[in-house]
Each structure stands twice: as structure tokens, then as C-alpha cells.
Enzyme design. Sequence first.
Site, PDB file in Angstrom:
ATOM      1  N   LYS A  13       0.826  -1.209   0.000  1.00 28.38           N
ATOM      2  CA  LYS A  13       0.000   0.000   0.000  1.00 28.38           C
ATOM      3  C   LYS A  13       0.865   1.267   0.000  1.00 28.38           C
ATOM      4  O   LYS A  13       0.601   2.185  -0.764  1.00 28.38           O
ATOM      5  CB  LYS A  13      -0.910   0.049   1.235  1.00 28.38           C
ATOM      6  CG  LYS A  13      -1.948  -1.059   1.299  1.00 28.38           C
ATOM      7  CD  LYS A  13      -2.940  -0.815   2.432  1.00 28.38           C
ATOM      8  CE  LYS A  13      -2.289  -0.740   3.809  1.00 28.38           C
ATOM      9  NZ  LYS A  13      -1.811  -2.031   4.341  1.00 28.38           N
ATOM     10  N   ARG A  88      -9.747   0.580   8.844  1.00 24.97           N
ATOM     11  CA  ARG A  88      -9.281  -0.782   9.088  1.00 24.97           C
ATOM     12  C   ARG A  88     -10.329  -1.623   9.786  1.00 24.97           C
ATOM     13  O   ARG A  88     -10.096  -2.804  10.025  1.00 24.97           O
ATOM     14  CB  ARG A  88      -8.058  -0.717   9.987  1.00 24.97           C
ATOM     15  CG  ARG A  88      -6.757  -1.076   9.302  1.00 24.97           C
ATOM     16  CD  ARG A  88      -5.702  -0.946  10.377  1.00 24.97           C
ATOM     17  NE  ARG A  88      -4.476  -1.620  10.083  1.00 24.97           N
ATOM     18  CZ  ARG A  88      -3.433  -1.060   9.492  1.00 24.97           C
ATOM     19  NH1 ARG A  88      -3.487   0.154   9.052  1.00 24.97           N
ATOM     20  NH2 ARG A  88      -2.320  -1.750   9.318  1.00 24.97           N
ATOM     21  N   ARG A 127      11.659  -6.201   4.974  1.00 23.02           N
ATOM     22  CA  ARG A 127      11.535  -4.795   5.349  1.00 23.02           C
ATOM     23  C   ARG A 127      12.098  -4.571   6.757  1.00 23.02           C
ATOM     24  O   ARG A 127      12.688  -3.530   7.041  1.00 23.02           O
ATOM     25  CB  ARG A 127      10.066  -4.368   5.296  1.00 23.02           C
ATOM     26  CG  ARG A 127       9.871  -2.894   5.631  1.00 23.02           C
ATOM     27  CD  ARG A 127       8.479  -2.416   5.335  1.00 23.02           C
ATOM     28  NE  ARG A 127       7.527  -2.810   6.363  1.00 23.02           N
ATOM     29  CZ  ARG A 127       6.201  -2.625   6.277  1.00 23.02           C
ATOM     30  NH1 ARG A 127       5.694  -2.097   5.189  1.00 23.02           N
ATOM     31  NH2 ARG A 127       5.415  -2.995   7.249  1.00 23.02           N
ATOM     32  N   ARG A 133      11.601  -1.569  11.415  1.00 19.93           N
ATOM     33  CA  ARG A 133      10.347  -1.216  12.090  1.00 19.93           C
ATOM     34  C   ARG A 133      10.076  -2.179  13.235  1.00 19.93           C
ATOM     35  O   ARG A 133      10.138  -3.394  13.061  1.00 19.93           O
ATOM     36  CB  ARG A 133       9.185  -1.267  11.091  1.00 19.93           C
ATOM     37  CG  ARG A 133       8.702   0.096  10.698  1.00 19.93           C
ATOM     38  CD  ARG A 133       7.628   0.009   9.675  1.00 19.93           C
ATOM     39  NE  ARG A 133       6.423  -0.627  10.180  1.00 19.93           N
ATOM     40  CZ  ARG A 133       5.288  -0.677   9.502  1.00 19.93           C
ATOM     41  NH1 ARG A 133       5.209  -0.115   8.312  1.00 19.93           N
ATOM     42  NH2 ARG A 133       4.246  -1.263  10.008  1.00 19.93           N
ATOM     43  N   ARG A 144      -0.761  -9.402  13.026  1.00 19.43           N
ATOM     44  CA  ARG A 144      -1.324  -8.381  12.124  1.00 19.43           C
ATOM     45  C   ARG A 144      -2.134  -9.029  11.007  1.00 19.43           C
ATOM     46  O   ARG A 144      -3.154  -8.496  10.582  1.00 19.43           O
ATOM     47  CB  ARG A 144      -0.217  -7.490  11.570  1.00 19.43           C
ATOM     48  CG  ARG A 144       0.147  -6.373  12.556  1.00 19.43           C
ATOM     49  CD  ARG A 144       1.582  -5.950  12.421  1.00 19.43           C
ATOM     50  NE  ARG A 144       1.870  -5.290  11.181  1.00 19.43           N
ATOM     51  CZ  ARG A 144       3.076  -5.253  10.619  1.00 19.43           C
ATOM     52  NH1 ARG A 144       4.094  -5.858  11.200  1.00 19.43           N
ATOM     53  NH2 ARG A 144       3.260  -4.642   9.491  1.00 19.43           N
TER      54      ARG A 144
HETATM   55  P1  ADP Z   1       0.941  -2.285   7.849  1.00 16.51           P
HETATM   56  O1  ADP Z   1      -0.171  -2.018   6.889  1.00 16.51           O
HETATM   57  O2  ADP Z   1       2.226  -2.634   7.186  1.00 16.51           O
HETATM   58  O3  ADP Z   1       0.586  -3.255   8.927  1.00 16.51           O
HETATM   59  P2  ADP Z   1       0.610   0.434   8.982  1.00 16.51           P
HETATM   60  O4  ADP Z   1       1.709   1.406   8.918  1.00 16.51           O
HETATM   61  O5  ADP Z   1      -0.601   0.747   8.181  1.00 16.51           O
HETATM   62  O6  ADP Z   1       1.286  -0.946   8.602  1.00 16.51           O
HETATM   63  O7  ADP Z   1       0.128   0.242  10.511  1.00 16.51           O
HETATM   64  C1  ADP Z   1       1.017  -0.159  11.533  1.00 16.51           C
HETATM   65  C2  ADP Z   1       0.283  -0.287  12.874  1.00 16.51           C
HETATM   66  O8  ADP Z   1      -0.299   0.992  13.249  1.00 16.51           O
HETATM   67  C3  ADP Z   1      -0.918  -1.250  12.877  1.00 16.51           C
HETATM   68  O9  ADP Z   1      -0.532  -2.590  13.090  1.00 16.51           O
HETATM   69  C4  ADP Z   1      -1.761  -0.671  14.026  1.00 16.51           C
HETATM   70  O10 ADP Z   1      -1.259  -1.027  15.277  1.00 16.51           O
HETATM   71  C5  ADP Z   1      -1.579   0.829  13.867  1.00 16.51           C
HETATM   72  N1  ADP Z   1      -2.621   1.425  12.974  1.00 16.51           N
HETATM   73  C6  ADP Z   1      -2.401   2.020  11.772  1.00 16.51           C
HETATM   74  N2  ADP Z   1      -3.541   2.435  11.191  1.00 16.51           N
HETATM   75  C7  ADP Z   1      -4.551   2.071  12.041  1.00 16.51           C
HETATM   76  C8  ADP Z   1      -5.966   2.188  12.020  1.00 16.51           C
HETATM   77  N3  ADP Z   1      -6.617   2.750  10.976  1.00 16.51           N
HETATM   78  N4  ADP Z   1      -6.673   1.679  13.075  1.00 16.51           N
HETATM   79  C9  ADP Z   1      -6.057   1.120  14.123  1.00 16.51           C
HETATM   80  N5  ADP Z   1      -4.721   0.969  14.203  1.00 16.51           N
HETATM   81  C10 ADP Z   1      -3.958   1.433  13.194  1.00 16.51           C
END
Ligand code: ADP
Length: 186
Positions: A13, A88, A127, A133, A144
Site C-alpha cells: 500500500k 481498518r 523490510r 520497524r 497483524r
Molecule cells: P501495515 O499495513 O504494514 O501493517 P501500517 O503502517 O498501516 O502498517 O500500521 C502499523 C500499525 O499501526 C498497525 O498494526 C496498528 O497497530 C496501527 N494502525 C495504523 N492504522 C490504524 C488504524 N486505521 N486503526 C487502528 N490501528 C492502526
Amino acid sequence: MKIVLLGGPGAGKGTQAAKLKNHFGIPHVSTGEILREARSSGTELGKKAAEYMDAGKLLPDEIILGIVDERLGMPDMSKGFLFDGFPRTIPQAEGLDKLLHDRDSSLDAVVSIDVPDEMVVDRLLKRAEIEGRADDNRETIKERLRVYYAQTEPLKSYYTGHGILKSIHGVGAVDEIFERIITVLR
Ligand code: ADP
């Protein structure tokens, strides 16, 4: 153009979002990025976010919707935007619809980037080596993915019901996938 990019962890994404941002000249809003920034600046939000992120859990919907409401109020959002990693959960999607409706606005399209799980784990572990990270380790990745299927994947039906879901095969070269996205957005 008002777009949401949907996809599991490691679906690509962020990579596609950067290209779409340039292509359409719209702001790219990643809730994950916002939380990582809060985290490195050591704010209250950042401290709270760290606990959830490192466990592979989602932050509470109200916190995320508060962040998005504030962001939507900024002037650069009026011409369009691209959300990445948000919504999400179903309550977040309903909350977004309401926030947009209150602004006489609505989404144009939701693009789901679909990638098989086994590819995702390898990508994320790679990554982890490069970016370091904190949430890219085998245990958190598994959690996740579980959270994605339980909470986020149902959004595909939600947006199919709204007639705006576009599904993209997310395996291939970055530019190929980008072309697929541009094609369904035409
Ligand atoms: P990825 O899609 O690679 O898992 P993101 O950068 O989108 O990574 O998100 C990393 C973390 O940030 C998630 O696992 C969650 O803990 C938190 N997070 C991000 N966006 C949201 C959201 N919309 N709602 C709840 N938690 C979120």
C-alpha cells in the site's frame, strides 16, 4: 479523487500510495505513518500507539477517527486524498462515511491490493532488516495478518455493497501494479 487503499500488512500500500499521490497530486494520509511520527516525537498519543503497534493490535477506533477528523479539516484535503491503512474496521469505515457526509463529500473508489499471505511474510521480514520497524517481526506479523482477516477484510464486502470496491492483483512489478490501479480508476 478521493481514494482508500485497502490491503493486508505488506501488500504494498505504501509503495503504491506514493506513486498515486504524485500521479493525482493529492495528499497521502497513512494512519500508520502518523502514529509512527507521534511515537518518535514521544507525545501521549505516541506512547499509547506504541503499546498497540508492538503487539500487532489496532488502536481504538475513536482515537483513529479523531486523528482523521482533524486531518480532513486541513485545507489540502479539499481537492482529494488518498487514505492508506485507514479505515481498518467497519466502525472506522462508517465513521469515515459520516465525516465525509458532514462535509458534503464521499469516496470515489476503494482499491484493494490482494497478495497471498506467504508472500507478505517474506516481504515484511525483508523490510524489518532494511527499515528496522519495531512491529515487523514474525510474531507481530502473524498477529497483524490475523487482525487483518478478522477486522479489515470485511471492509471489502462493505465497499462492494457501496458499489465502489476495485480489487487488484498485488503480485508483480511495482509499475505493473500501479498500471492496474490506474486502469481501474479510469
Ligand atoms: P501495515 O499495513 O504494514 O501493517 P501500517 O503502517 O498501516 O502498517 O500500521 C502499523 C500499525 O499501526 C498497525 O498494526 C496498528 O497497530 C496501527 N494502525 C495504523 N492504522 C490504524 C488504524 N486505521 N486503526 C487502528 N490501528 C492502526
